[in-house]
Motif scaffolding. Structure first.
Motif, mmCIF file in Angstrom:
data_model
loop_
_atom_site.group_PDB
_atom_site.id
_atom_site.type_symbol
_atom_site.label_atom_id
_atom_site.label_comp_id
_atom_site.label_asym_id
_atom_site.label_seq_id
_atom_site.Cartn_x
_atom_site.Cartn_y
_atom_site.Cartn_z
ATOM 1 N N CYS A 169 0.942 -1.344 0.033
ATOM 2 C CA CYS A 169 -0.178 0.038 0.026
ATOM 3 C C CYS A 169 0.751 1.293 -0.038
ATOM 4 N N SER A 171 0.129 3.913 1.700
ATOM 5 C CA SER A 171 0.855 4.241 3.200
ATOM 6 C C SER A 171 -0.210 3.353 4.012
ATOM 7 N N HIS A 172 -0.111 3.493 5.389
ATOM 8 C CA HIS A 172 -0.919 2.365 5.975
ATOM 9 C C HIS A 172 -2.186 3.196 6.879
ATOM 10 N N CYS A 173 -3.452 2.849 6.468
ATOM 11 C CA CYS A 173 -4.620 3.470 7.173
ATOM 12 C C CYS A 173 -4.553 3.193 8.743
ATOM 13 N N TYR A 175 -7.003 2.456 10.666
ATOM 14 C CA TYR A 175 -7.966 1.508 11.063
ATOM 15 C C TYR A 175 -7.616 0.010 10.463
ATOM 16 N N CYS A 176 -6.807 -0.083 9.745
ATOM 17 C CA CYS A 176 -6.449 -1.123 9.011
ATOM 18 C C CYS A 176 -5.662 -2.154 9.656
ATOM 19 N N PHE A 178 -4.529 -5.241 7.978
ATOM 20 C CA PHE A 178 -4.044 -5.845 7.230
ATOM 21 C C PHE A 178 -2.484 -5.705 7.075
ATOM 22 N N SER A 180 -0.075 -4.931 5.318
ATOM 23 C CA SER A 180 0.738 -4.578 4.145
ATOM 24 C C SER A 180 2.207 -3.873 4.365
ATOM 25 N N GLY A 224 -4.465 -5.052 0.296
ATOM 26 C CA GLY A 224 -3.464 -4.276 -0.428
ATOM 27 C C GLY A 224 -3.837 -3.399 -1.454
ATOM 28 N N THR A 225 -2.972 -2.737 -1.899
ATOM 29 C CA THR A 225 -3.596 -2.137 -3.149
ATOM 30 C C THR A 225 -2.663 -2.491 -4.466
ATOM 31 N N ARG A 257 -6.841 2.724 -3.630
ATOM 32 C CA ARG A 257 -6.470 4.049 -3.169
ATOM 33 C C ARG A 257 -6.347 5.001 -4.552
ATOM 34 N N ARG A 294 -4.972 8.411 4.796
ATOM 35 C CA ARG A 294 -5.139 8.014 3.535
ATOM 36 C C ARG A 294 -4.556 9.314 2.723
#
Ligand code: SF4
Length: 486
Positions: A169, A171-173, A175-176, A178, A180, A224-225, A257, A294
């Motif tokens: 990703c 950047s790391h959100c 709340y997430c 996952f 990544s 992921g993205t 994203r 985000r």
């Protein structure tokens, strides 16, 4: 009132431990190994060939107790769940959950099993209400949804879906949870090795499909993205899919994203045949996007949406989350107004699940998560608006780490249902998977049990373990599609 954060203790045969654990977790209790006060005790004893179940709820000065004998019931696990739920409701006077004693993440799976045995929907309704204490509205909702899903799950044996996981990703959100990695912090030399490994993984799945005559009808590249990978890497993966699987009907890429979905990336996706794209704003208020880490603007979502329309993706999905820190009912209302204006074919409404691995778990903003009743009213207003605008709920799964009886629900305009989402949720078809953190699920020949191969979540561990996992996958595939899977 139910006190917060208490543990339960269970004393009884090991074979029922998981059943008791499921219903107690559902009621909000932690396992006995957690350093928390004990708020409930469940004891199951076998006395002269008959089980006696006892339950204590509450603290020392005010304990509530009941006991019952389990006769020769064909489903002792279900009876145990029903009794514990019933006692808990009597002890605390809590409202009955709309899901009754259905504690699993995928309640629709049970309804499909009932449909396998019974055609009469009224009888299925009776079973859900009387045996599982599901509220009639919810039972009707599940029956309608599974009716919609039926044509998608009754497919020939030799069809499968392909999933490709890309755990990167930009950047790391907040709340997430996952796991990544940040695309910008990876060494180019490792990124090259990673892409080569994913392509090899896909090619090996393709070889299995050729050998055992398995047709891939739906593909999902998620993470992921995936759209944050270097463009040459994205192209190598798309080429490996398009060049090896000729019968794809639905091909989704998560471009979660909008800051990663440039015109060049979207054109590349279309060139290789991607026809479903997920644009995931999560929410459309700049103040919330900034809080969540985000890195994109609200306008980026509008721009990306119109680029996707212009390029001719047949289905655009938009994901939203209800229950973000500082999110209000008015914010959610605004999100739905934007949805109605843009009119994507699919909309997915998630509820925030606070998991230990998410940065939000240890962040002061955790205190700003809206209470369950507000989240519930956000979800209800989303459902009302979406239904009024022609969307039908077509798949769902329940949240594990939430207070309240919330579910994540996928909505679709008529004729745009995602078959992959149904297959993935209902587990009635083999899902072949490539990439870190992905799980290949082979449907056994009995049509119900799954045999799984897990890829390591960490990209380096994945690259290291790939040869061994490929060997295991070939072995399982040969057992199931080539011979004996007993
Ligand atoms: S929410 Fe999506 S974009 Fe954000 S960190 Fe998680 S996987 Fe990445």
């Amino acid at each position: 009132m139910i006190p917060n954060l208490q543990a339960y203790q269970y004393d009884g045969p090991e074979e029922f431990h998981a059943v008791v654990g499921q219903i107690m977790a559902y009621l909000g209790y932690a396992g006995g190994h957690e350093p928390l006060p004990v708020g409930a005790q469940i004891v199951l004893r076998n006395v002269a060939g008959r089980y006696i179940l006892e339950g204590w709820f509450g603290c020392d000065e005010k304990r509530w107790h009941s006991a019952a004998s389990l006769w020769n019931d064909a489903e002792p696990g279900q009876v145990i769940k029903n009794l514990i739920l019933h006692w808990h409701q009597r002890c605390y006077g809590t409202p009955v959950s709309r899901w009754g004693t259905l504690t699993g993440v995928r309640p629709t799976k049970l309804v499909h099993h009932l449909r396998d045995q019974e055609r009469d929907e009224n009888k299925i309704m009776d079973i859900l209400v009387s045996r599982y204490h599901v509220q009639p509205d919810t039972a009707r909702y599940l029956i309608t949804m599974t009716g919609l899903q039926r044509p998608y799950i009754e497919r020939p044996d030799h069809e499968a879906a392909l999933y490709i996981g890309i755990p990167y990703c930009p950047s790391h959100c907040l709340y997430c949870s996952f796991p990544s990695r940040l695309s910008g912090s990876e060494l180019p030399s490792f990124m090259d090795r990673f892409i080569v490994s994913v392509v090899r993984d896909i090619q090996d799945i393709a070889a299995l499909c050729r050998q055992y005559d398995i047709q891939i009808r739906s593909v999902y590249i998620g993470g992921g993205t995936p759209t944050c990978l270097p463009i040459a890497g994205q192209e190598a993966i798309l080429q490996a899919v398009a060049g090896n699987f000729r019968e794809i009907e639905e091909w989704t890429v998560e471009a979660g994203r909008p800051d990663t979905a440039s015109e060049e990336v979207l054109a590349l996706l279309r060139r290789y045949g991607v026809n479903r794209i997920s644009v995931n704003p999560q929410t459309m208020q700049q103040r919330l996007l900034d809080l969540l880490g985000r890195w994109h603007r609200v306008e980026d979502v509008f721009d990306m949406f119109s680029r996707c329309r212009k390029m001719g993706f047949s289905v655009i999905n938009m994901d939203f989350i209800a229950g973000l820190p500082e999110q209000t009912q008015a914010d959610m209302q605004e999100n739905m107004e934007i949805v109605c204006q843009l009119h994507p074919e699919n909309v997915t409404i998630h509820t925030l699940a606070l998991k230990k691995r998410a940065p939000l778990f240890h962040h002061p903003l955790r205190q700003q998560i809206p209470p369950a009743r507000e989240v519930s009213s956000m979800l209800q207003s989303c459902e009302d608006v979406l239904k009024d605008h022609g969307y039908i709920p077509y798949y769902m799964y329940r949240q594990k780490y939430m207070a309240g009886s919330f579910a994540n629900v996928g909505y679709a305009q008529r004729g745009t249902i995602s078959r992959y989402n149904i297959q993935m949720m209902e587990e009635r078809q083999t899902i072949l998977s490539a990439g870190p953190g992905s799980t290949t699920k082979f449907l056994s020949r009995d049509g119900h049990s799954l045999k799984k191969i897990y890829m390591p979540k960490d990209p380096e561990a994945y690259v290291q373990a790939l040869s061994e996992r490929i060997r295991q996958r070939r072995h399982l595939c040969a057992m199931i599609y080539g011979g004996d899977d007993t």
